[in-house]
Design an enzyme around this catalytic site. Structure first.
Site, mmCIF file in Angstrom:
data_model
loop_
_atom_site.group_PDB
_atom_site.id
_atom_site.type_symbol
_atom_site.label_atom_id
_atom_site.label_comp_id
_atom_site.label_asym_id
_atom_site.label_seq_id
_atom_site.Cartn_x
_atom_site.Cartn_y
_atom_site.Cartn_z
ATOM 1 N N ARG A 64 52.449 27.046 77.120
ATOM 2 C CA ARG A 64 51.125 27.331 77.654
ATOM 3 C C ARG A 64 50.067 26.876 76.665
ATOM 4 N NH1 ARG A 64 49.905 30.610 74.185
ATOM 5 N NH2 ARG A 64 47.787 30.787 74.968
ATOM 6 N N GLY A 65 48.807 26.964 77.101
ATOM 7 C CA GLY A 65 47.711 26.517 76.263
ATOM 8 C C GLY A 65 47.355 25.081 76.588
ATOM 9 N N ALA A 66 46.075 24.826 76.835
ATOM 10 C CA ALA A 66 45.656 23.533 77.371
ATOM 11 C C ALA A 66 46.169 22.318 76.599
ATOM 12 C CB ALA A 66 44.133 23.502 77.469
ATOM 13 N N ARG A 98 50.068 24.014 86.990
ATOM 14 C CA ARG A 98 48.953 24.922 86.668
ATOM 15 C C ARG A 98 47.664 24.151 86.918
ATOM 16 N NH1 ARG A 98 48.938 28.870 81.810
ATOM 17 N NH2 ARG A 98 47.826 30.047 83.408
ATOM 18 N N GLN A 212 48.506 37.865 75.647
ATOM 19 C CA GLN A 212 48.673 36.713 74.751
ATOM 20 C C GLN A 212 48.025 36.960 73.394
ATOM 21 O OE1 GLN A 212 47.628 36.514 77.962
ATOM 22 N NE2 GLN A 212 48.321 34.629 78.954
ATOM 23 N N ASP A 253 40.388 25.839 78.936
ATOM 24 C CA ASP A 253 41.386 25.132 79.731
ATOM 25 C C ASP A 253 40.763 24.003 80.540
ATOM 26 O OD1 ASP A 253 44.303 26.631 79.965
ATOM 27 O OD2 ASP A 253 42.700 27.909 79.231
ATOM 28 N N ASN A 263 38.149 29.513 80.782
ATOM 29 C CA ASN A 263 39.083 29.976 79.754
ATOM 30 C C ASN A 263 39.763 31.246 80.257
ATOM 31 O OD1 ASN A 263 40.234 29.611 77.079
ATOM 32 N ND2 ASN A 263 39.164 31.484 76.507
ATOM 33 N N LYS A 264 40.701 31.754 79.498
ATOM 34 C CA LYS A 264 41.458 32.937 79.897
ATOM 35 C C LYS A 264 40.524 34.036 80.391
ATOM 36 C CE LYS A 264 45.031 33.309 79.983
ATOM 37 N NZ LYS A 264 45.902 33.090 81.174
#
Length: 380
Positions: A64-66, A98, A212, A253, A263-264
Site C-alpha cells: 500500500r501507499g501511493a 485501487r 496504519q 494518493d 489522502n487517507k
C-alpha cells in the site's frame, strides 16, 4: 498462483527492510512483498507468482501507499510478461485494484509502454518482458531518489516556517519506507528532522479503521529511534488546542490539477483544525502523484472500502470471529460508511512538497509550472 508466507529475520531499520523485491528462483520469477497487514506483530513476506496474486495483495493492503503502489504496478506488468500471461489484461486488473491512488496507474502504464514498444520493435516476447522489468526497476530507483529530495525540500520548508528547530509534527496514516523505494514522503521529512536533531516530537494519529498509524508509522518511528507519541484520531483537536502541534505532515494518493489533495480519510479534518489553529498543513508527495487529468477534488474517485473494516477490529494474531477476520464491535447488520480517502481543498494546504521543490500557495498554475519545469529538466 499459490502465494506463501515466509518469516523474515533480523532487526533491520525500516529503510533496509525489503518492502518489495523481484526474485528469479528456478521455478520462475516472483514478486516478494513485505506483508503490511501482519505488522507490527510479525514481519512476513508474501510471494506473488502472477499479477492476479498482486492484485489481491493490493486490495488487501498487504502492499500500500501511493509511491509503492506505482512500483508494485510496474513490477506486476513485468511479472505478467515474464510468466507469459496477457499483459494488457494484467495491466487493466492492476490499474483497477485501487482507483484513487494515481501512482498505481502511472507505474502500470510505464511498464506496459516499455513492453509494447519493445514488442513492436523486435517481436521478441522475452525482450519485451525484459524491457518491462527494466522500466519497473528504473521507477523503483527514481522513487528512492525522489524520496531523498523530498525530505530535503520538506525539512528546508519546516525550518523556514518554524525557525529554531524543536519541531512537533503531527502525521496521519503511514508515509515512510513502507510506502516507498526510499525513506518515504511525509515521514521522510520528519525522519530528516530527527536525524539532524530538529524533531522534538512526532505525533502519530492511529488512523482508523485499519490503524496504519498505530501499526505502521509507530513501528517505523520506534525502529528509527524517533521520539513519538500515538494518539487516537479524535484526540487531535485537543492536541491543537493545547498548542502542542507546530506542523502537520501528510502524504497523498492523488493531487488534482487545482491542488486538491486526496489522502487517507481523516486528513481533511486535520487540515481544518490546522487552519483554525494557524498551523502549517504540508503535503509531501512525488510529482507522479499530481494528476493533471483530474481537474479538481470533486473529480477524484474515492475508494469505498468494505463495511466490516469499521464494524470489526482487525486482529491477525487474535481470535477469528467475523467475515473480515476481526473482532465484532457493532451489532450484526450494522451499515458502515467507510471511504478510504477524503479530499482537502487547496486553500487549506499550506504547501505541497515534491522532489522538484515546494509549491506555496497551492494553485493550479504553480503545480503546472512545477511539472513543466520537471519535464524540461528531464529533456535537458
Amino acid at each position: 498462483m499459490a502465494d506463501q508466507q515466509a518469516r523474515t529475520g533480523g532487526d533491520k531499520r525500516p529503510s533496509e527492510i525489503p518492502v518489495i523485491r523481484w526474485e528469479e528462483p528456478p521455478e520462475g520469477p516472483v514478486l516478494v512483498l513485505l506483508d503490511q497487514t501482519r505488522l507490527p506483530a510479525e514481519e512476513a513476506e508474501l510471494v506473488c507468482t502472477d499479477a492476479a496474486a498482486l492484485v489481491e495483495a493490493i486490495r488487501a493492503l498487504a502492499v500500500r501507499g501511493a509511491p509503492l503502489l506505482g512500483i508494485a504496478g510496474a513490477y506486476g506488468v513485468a511479472l505478467a510478461a515474464a510468466r507469459g500471461f496477457d499483459v494488457a489484461e494484467a495491466a487493466r486488473a492492476l490499474e483497477e485494484a485501487r482507483p484513487t491512488a494515481v501512482n498505481l496507474s502511472v507505474g502500470v502504464r510505464r511498464a506496459q509502454a516499455a513492453h509494447q514498444a519493445e514488442l513492436a520493435r523486435t517481436g521478441d516476447a522475452t525482450a519485451a518482458a525484459t524491457a518491462a522489468l527494466a522500466a519497473a526497476r528504473a521507477l523503483h530507483r527514481e522513487d528512492a531518489e525522489a524520496s531523498t529530495r523530498m525530505a530535503a525540500h520538506g525539512l528546508a520548508l519546516l525550518d523556514e516556517l518554524l525557525p529554531g528547530g524543536g519541531h512537533r509534527v503531527l502525521t496521519h496514516c503511514n508515509s515512510g519506507s513502507l510506502v516507498s523505494g526510499g525513506d518515504g514522503t511525509a515521514f521522510a521529512v520528519a525522519l530528516a528532522a530527527h536525524r539532524r536533531g530538529r524533531l522534538r516530537r512526532l505525533w502519530v494519529d492511529e488512523t482508523r479503521p485499519l490503524l496504519q498509524g498505530a501499526r505502521l508509522t509507530a513501528y517505523e518511528a520506534a525502529r528509527t529511534g524517533m521520539a513519538y507519541t500515538l494518539l487516537t484520531d479524535n484526540a487531535a483537536g485537543s492536541l491543537f488546542a493545547a498548542g502542542e502541534v507546530d506542523a502537520v505532515l501528510v502524504g497523498a494518493d492523488r493531487i488534482a490539477a487545482d491542488g486538491s489533495v486526496a489522502n487517507k480519510v481523516g486528513s481533511y479534518p486535520l487540515a481544518v483544525l490546522a487552519r483554525y489553529h494557524h498551523v502549517p498543513f504540508i503535503v509531501v508527495a512525488p510529482l507522479t502523484t499530481v494528476d493533471p487529468d483530474t481537474p479538481d477534488g470533486a473529480s477524484i474517485e474515492v475508494e469505498q472500502r468494505p463495511g466490516y473494516e469499521v464494524t470489526e477490529l482487525a486482529a491477525p494474531q487474535g481470535p477469528v470471529a467475523g467475515a473480515g477476520g476481526g473482532i465484532v464491535v457493532a451489532p450484526l447488520g450494522t451499515q458502515a460508511y467507510n471511504p478510504a480517502f477524503d479530499v482537502t481543498p487547496p486553500e487549506l494546504v499550506t504547501a505541497i512538497v515534491t522532489e522538484e521543490g515546494a509549491v506555496s500557495p497551492v494553485t493550479a498554475e504553480a503545480l503546472a509550472e512545477l511539472g513543466a519545469r520537471s519535464r524540461r529538466a528531464v529533456i535537458g
